[in-house]
Design a protein around this motif. Structure first.
Motif, PDB file in Angstrom:
ATOM      1  N   ASP A 139       0.795  -1.229   0.000  1.00  0.00           N
ATOM      2  CA  ASP A 139       0.000   0.000   0.000  1.00  0.00           C
ATOM      3  C   ASP A 139       0.829   1.281   0.000  1.00  0.00           C
TER       4      ASP A 139
ATOM      5  N   ALA B  88       1.708   2.322  -3.652  1.00  0.00           N
ATOM      6  CA  ALA B  88       0.644   2.397  -4.658  1.00  0.00           C
ATOM      7  C   ALA B  88       0.505   3.768  -5.306  1.00  0.00           C
TER       8      ALA B  88
ATOM      9  N   SER C  69      -3.261  -2.562  -4.312  1.00  0.00           N
ATOM     10  CA  SER C  69      -2.318  -2.507  -3.204  1.00  0.00           C
ATOM     11  C   SER C  69      -2.855  -3.267  -2.002  1.00  0.00           C
TER      12      SER C  69
ATOM     13  N   ALA D 188      -2.039  -4.095   2.337  1.00  0.00           N
ATOM     14  CA  ALA D 188      -1.339  -3.737   3.570  1.00  0.00           C
ATOM     15  C   ALA D 188      -0.295  -4.801   3.892  1.00  0.00           C
TER      16      ALA D 188
END
Length: 113
Positions: free
Chosen positions: A32, A35, A53, A55
């Motif tokens: 993320d 991204a 994306s 985490a």
């Protein structure tokens, strides 16, 4: 894919094409925090695909063949490229395990339908 900040779109596209040739690409998937990178966003636009994306916690739950202790320490997940490819493919199997090309970690998975 995993990349450092500031990588230009041309470098990303060249690395992808060198590894995948003319294979159909469904998306560019990454962690993320990468991204929104301008080079990644521009590369996705050039390839005509979205950026997906995930985490670090999501990526860390994916079992991959080539985990990295360095990546785990830096990002909190032992894999970005392979894990992101598998998640973006809906749990699909890796077609191309992690490869480093032009300083970019690339992997590809077959989309599970």
């Amino acid at each position: 894919m995993g990349t450092r900040t500031g990588v230009e779109a041309a470098v990303i596209v060249a690395a992808i094409r060198e590894v995948l040739g003319d294979s159909v690409i469904g998306c560019l998937a990454t962690v993320d925090r990468r991204a929104g990178e301008l080079g990644l966003v521009a590369a996705a636009r050039e390839l005509g695909v979205p950026v997906m994306s995930f985490a670090p916690g999501e990526l860390a739950r994916v079992e991959v063949p080539n985990p990295s202790a360095v990546t785990a320490q830096a990002l909190g997940t032992p894999s970005v490229a392979e894990a992101a490819a598998m998640l973006a493919a809906g749990g699909g199997e890796l077609a191309v395990p992690k490869r480093i090309n032009r300083g970019i970690a690339l992997a590809a998975a077959v989309i599970r339908r």
